[in-house]
Design a protein around this motif. Structure first.
Motif, PDB file in Angstrom:
ATOM      1  N   ASP A 103       0.819  -1.205   0.000  1.00  7.95           N
ATOM      2  CA  ASP A 103       0.000   0.000   0.000  1.00  7.95           C
ATOM      3  C   ASP A 103       0.858   1.262   0.000  1.00  7.95           C
ATOM      4  N   ARG A 104       2.015   1.181   0.655  1.00 10.59           N
ATOM      5  CA  ARG A 104       2.922   2.339   0.607  1.00 10.59           C
ATOM      6  C   ARG A 104       3.310   2.630  -0.832  1.00 10.59           C
ATOM      7  N   LYS A 105       3.599   1.569  -1.564  1.00  7.56           N
ATOM      8  CA  LYS A 105       4.000   1.736  -2.962  1.00  7.56           C
ATOM      9  C   LYS A 105       2.856   2.297  -3.794  1.00  7.56           C
ATOM     10  N   LYS A 106       1.668   1.724  -3.577  1.00  3.65           N
ATOM     11  CA  LYS A 106       0.514   2.138  -4.356  1.00  3.65           C
ATOM     12  C   LYS A 106       0.193   3.615  -4.094  1.00  3.65           C
ATOM     13  N   MET A 107       0.235   3.997  -2.800  1.00  2.00           N
ATOM     14  CA  MET A 107      -0.150   5.354  -2.429  1.00  2.00           C
ATOM     15  C   MET A 107       1.019   6.331  -2.523  1.00  2.00           C
ATOM     16  N   ASN A 108       2.228   5.782  -2.706  1.00  3.49           N
ATOM     17  CA  ASN A 108       3.435   6.613  -2.794  1.00  3.49           C
ATOM     18  C   ASN A 108       3.644   7.478  -1.552  1.00  3.49           C
ATOM     19  N   GLN A 109       3.246   6.900  -0.416  1.00  5.58           N
ATOM     20  CA  GLN A 109       3.368   7.613   0.850  1.00  5.58           C
ATOM     21  C   GLN A 109       3.905   6.672   1.928  1.00  5.58           C
ATOM     22  N   PHE A 110       4.399   7.235   2.994  1.00 10.24           N
ATOM     23  CA  PHE A 110       4.778   6.418   4.146  1.00 10.24           C
ATOM     24  C   PHE A 110       4.407   7.152   5.428  1.00 10.24           C
ATOM     25  N   LEU A 111       4.362   6.378   6.513  1.00  9.98           N
ATOM     26  CA  LEU A 111       3.898   6.902   7.798  1.00  9.98           C
ATOM     27  C   LEU A 111       5.050   6.902   8.793  1.00  9.98           C
ATOM     28  N   MET A 156       6.492  10.174  -0.760  1.00  8.06           N
ATOM     29  CA  MET A 156       7.808   9.696  -1.167  1.00  8.06           C
ATOM     30  C   MET A 156       8.399  10.623  -2.212  1.00  8.06           C
ATOM     31  N   LYS A 157       9.723  10.710  -2.187  1.00  5.76           N
ATOM     32  CA  LYS A 157      10.418  11.574  -3.131  1.00  5.76           C
ATOM     33  C   LYS A 157      10.579  10.856  -4.462  1.00  5.76           C
ATOM     34  N   ASP A 158      10.648  11.629  -5.516  1.00  9.67           N
ATOM     35  CA  ASP A 158      10.956  11.066  -6.811  1.00  9.67           C
ATOM     36  C   ASP A 158      12.470  10.882  -6.893  1.00  9.67           C
ATOM     37  N   MET A 159      12.909   9.638  -7.086  1.00  6.59           N
ATOM     38  CA  MET A 159      14.332   9.346  -6.989  1.00  6.59           C
ATOM     39  C   MET A 159      14.981   9.080  -8.344  1.00  6.59           C
ATOM     40  N   ASN A 160      14.459   9.701  -9.371  1.00  8.09           N
ATOM     41  CA  ASN A 160      14.989   9.376 -10.695  1.00  8.09           C
ATOM     42  C   ASN A 160      16.360   9.964 -10.985  1.00  8.09           C
ATOM     43  N   ASP A 161      16.625  11.134 -10.435  1.00 13.63           N
ATOM     44  CA  ASP A 161      17.846  11.826 -10.834  1.00 13.63           C
ATOM     45  C   ASP A 161      18.881  11.900  -9.722  1.00 13.63           C
ATOM     46  N   ILE A 162      19.166  10.772  -9.104  1.00 10.12           N
ATOM     47  CA  ILE A 162      20.146  10.825  -8.025  1.00 10.12           C
ATOM     48  C   ILE A 162      21.562  10.759  -8.597  1.00 10.12           C
ATOM     49  N   GLY A 184      13.770  -7.347  -2.447  1.00 12.41           N
ATOM     50  CA  GLY A 184      14.004  -8.425  -1.480  1.00 12.41           C
ATOM     51  C   GLY A 184      14.790  -7.945  -0.275  1.00 12.41           C
ATOM     52  N   THR A 185      15.308  -6.721  -0.361  1.00 10.20           N
ATOM     53  CA  THR A 185      15.893  -6.100   0.822  1.00 10.20           C
ATOM     54  C   THR A 185      14.717  -5.546   1.619  1.00 10.20           C
ATOM     55  N   VAL A 186      14.891  -5.432   2.915  1.00 13.93           N
ATOM     56  CA  VAL A 186      13.794  -4.970   3.763  1.00 13.93           C
ATOM     57  C   VAL A 186      13.345  -3.562   3.340  1.00 13.93           C
ATOM     58  N   ASP A 187      12.065  -3.267   3.512  1.00 17.45           N
ATOM     59  CA  ASP A 187      11.506  -1.977   3.123  1.00 17.45           C
ATOM     60  C   ASP A 187      12.027  -0.872   4.040  1.00 17.45           C
ATOM     61  N   ILE A 188      12.483   0.231   3.458  1.00 17.31           N
ATOM     62  CA  ILE A 188      13.064   1.282   4.311  1.00 17.31           C
ATOM     63  C   ILE A 188      12.025   2.033   5.120  1.00 17.31           C
ATOM     64  N   TYR A 189      10.766   1.920   4.770  1.00 17.36           N
ATOM     65  CA  TYR A 189       9.745   2.632   5.535  1.00 17.36           C
ATOM     66  C   TYR A 189       9.187   1.764   6.650  1.00 17.36           C
ATOM     67  N   ASN A 190       9.778   0.600   6.819  1.00 13.55           N
ATOM     68  CA  ASN A 190       9.574  -0.244   7.983  1.00 13.55           C
ATOM     69  C   ASN A 190       9.954   0.583   9.219  1.00 13.55           C
ATOM     70  N   PHE A 194      16.064  10.324   5.609  1.00 10.78           N
ATOM     71  CA  PHE A 194      15.607  11.591   5.051  1.00 10.78           C
ATOM     72  C   PHE A 194      16.769  12.410   4.478  1.00 10.78           C
ATOM     73  N   HIS A 195      17.995  12.028   4.808  1.00 12.96           N
ATOM     74  CA  HIS A 195      19.164  12.817   4.393  1.00 12.96           C
ATOM     75  C   HIS A 195      19.796  12.328   3.103  1.00 12.96           C
ATOM     76  N   ILE A 196      19.700  11.035   2.860  1.00 14.96           N
ATOM     77  CA  ILE A 196      20.427  10.442   1.754  1.00 14.96           C
ATOM     78  C   ILE A 196      19.430   9.644   0.909  1.00 14.96           C
ATOM     79  N   PRO A 197      19.513   9.747  -0.433  1.00 15.04           N
ATOM     80  CA  PRO A 197      18.567   9.005  -1.265  1.00 15.04           C
ATOM     81  C   PRO A 197      18.719   7.493  -1.059  1.00 15.04           C
ATOM     82  N   VAL A 198      17.599   6.819  -0.862  1.00 19.40           N
ATOM     83  CA  VAL A 198      17.592   5.360  -0.744  1.00 19.40           C
ATOM     84  C   VAL A 198      16.633   4.847  -1.812  1.00 19.40           C
ATOM     85  N   VAL A 199      17.146   4.102  -2.781  1.00 16.54           N
ATOM     86  CA  VAL A 199      16.300   3.671  -3.901  1.00 16.54           C
ATOM     87  C   VAL A 199      16.379   2.167  -4.132  1.00 16.54           C
TER      88      VAL A 199
END
Lengths: 246, 246
Positions: B23-31, B96-102, B139-145, B157-162
């Protein structure tokens, strides 16, 4: 093999006391749980007093040969002895080693580190890096804490871990003592490590005690290049230990 | 400020869905939960959609200014949103941030690391070491865990994680790729680090996938001098990252 069925059994009551630090000290024993740790203890020549298991088939010949007593226990008894949510069914009561004559050329000193996972990981890393010993101030978490045992992955059995005040260790230690601090300290990469060294790491929130910092030979820091406020203390310990060993 | 009292409220039901990765992926949000993380998100210019709190006094001016919506909630609602045993009473829904141009000059790649504490600690260390990004295999654990967020101490929040497959990252990355392996690898201290580097770390039990290891430029190991079987992967990551940054 004798079977113990009651959680009221005197032996079991005594063993369950080993969950408490004070009683561990008084009885000079500690309790470990799970096949992996029992195997590790066995392979590391730990002095095993007793093995208790819910499943007699799990008792290997080596386990019998290396322990003074063996008992079969019921699941209820296992639950009483367990410190995890899912009891692992095999336990060993071990005698603590006499740590009076340890070599202290390359050591790490832990000043009141609180998190059992951090302490266990530091012990594991000190073992991997080939240090002689881990020395802990009073007020550092107890190494026979179940979480420390687990995160050390058996390294508590490989490397001496002793409790000693800083004043005492400073008197006995013959090498260079490096504190860690963000104030008036040098970047660790500028240091040419001494052959005999002691690295002092401090409490997660407060760092190393100021009295200790002013009694060291030199204080170091691991630089923060990004926006993190600090490093995890076990990671910091790993970076420094591997920098210091050749 | 509007008060939400019912756990049946549609908004609350939607937000509680953010506990699930899908659902995080679908909604593009995290809590996120707790004052410390909310403050960190705020200071890190995270795009905050909504703040919910059981105590309106906890809402600072900065929080109101930086979020689109604010709600007061009851303790029951807080319990529903919480992922910890003792709900902390303040929550933020973040976009979630758009991480295309890191930028990808100095990065670490995580191949199916499972433990949330390890992943969080590696992100924190990558931030501290000044790396550009953390890239994770599927397959790596979700960072919004929740546990990852907590152990990263705000560094997510400081460094891009993609998330990116190794094949894709290998195509995009222009520097030297170092795998980690115990077989046919070189001691990391023998290496003169490249300016643009990627370090690949693997699953706690299985290490780096063999297909990846055969596609790297060079494979490294951190030597074990003592009797430990291995190093904790977050400690290993810290030692390598700090060796590679100048």
């Amino acid at each position: 093999m004798e079977i113990i069925e009651s959680v009221q059994n005197q032996k079991i009551k005594q063993i369950a006391k080993l969950h408490n630090r004070k009683d561990r000290k008084k009885m000079n024993q500690f309790l470990i749980e799970g096949e992996h740790l029992v195997e590790e203890a066995l392979n590391s020549q730990v002095d095993i007093e007793m093995i208790l298991t819910v499943n007699a088939d799990k008792l290997t010949e080596a386990m019998v040969a290396s322990s003074k007593q063996q008992y079969e226990i019921t699941f209820k008894v296992a639950e009483k002895l367990s410190q995890t949510e899912s009891p692992q069914g095999i336990y060993a009561v071990c005698n603590m080693k006499d740590m009076n004559d340890i070599v202290m050329n390359r050591v790490i000193y832990l000043d009141r580190i609180q998190d059992p996972g951090n302490v266990g990981t530091i012990i594991r890393t000190a073992d991997a890096a080939g240090l002689d010993a881990v020395i802990m101030a009073k007020g550092t978490v107890d190494i026979y804490n179940d979480k420390v045992l687990r995160s050390s992955q058996g390294s508590v059995f490989h490397i001496p871990v002793v409790e000693m005040d800083f004043a005492e260790v400073k008197e006995k230690f013959e090498g260079t003592i490096y504190g860690t601090s963000l104030d008036s300290a040098r970047d660790y990469k500028e240091i040419t490590p001494a052959d005999k060294f002691m690295i002092v790491l401090g409490n997660e929130g407060q760092g190393v005690n100021n009295d200790i910092l002013s009694a060291t030979d030199e204080n170091l820091y691991v630089p923060i290049h990004g926006r993190a406020e600090s490093l995890n203390v076990a990671v910091c310990a790993g970076i420094l230990m591997y920098h210091f060993v050749k």
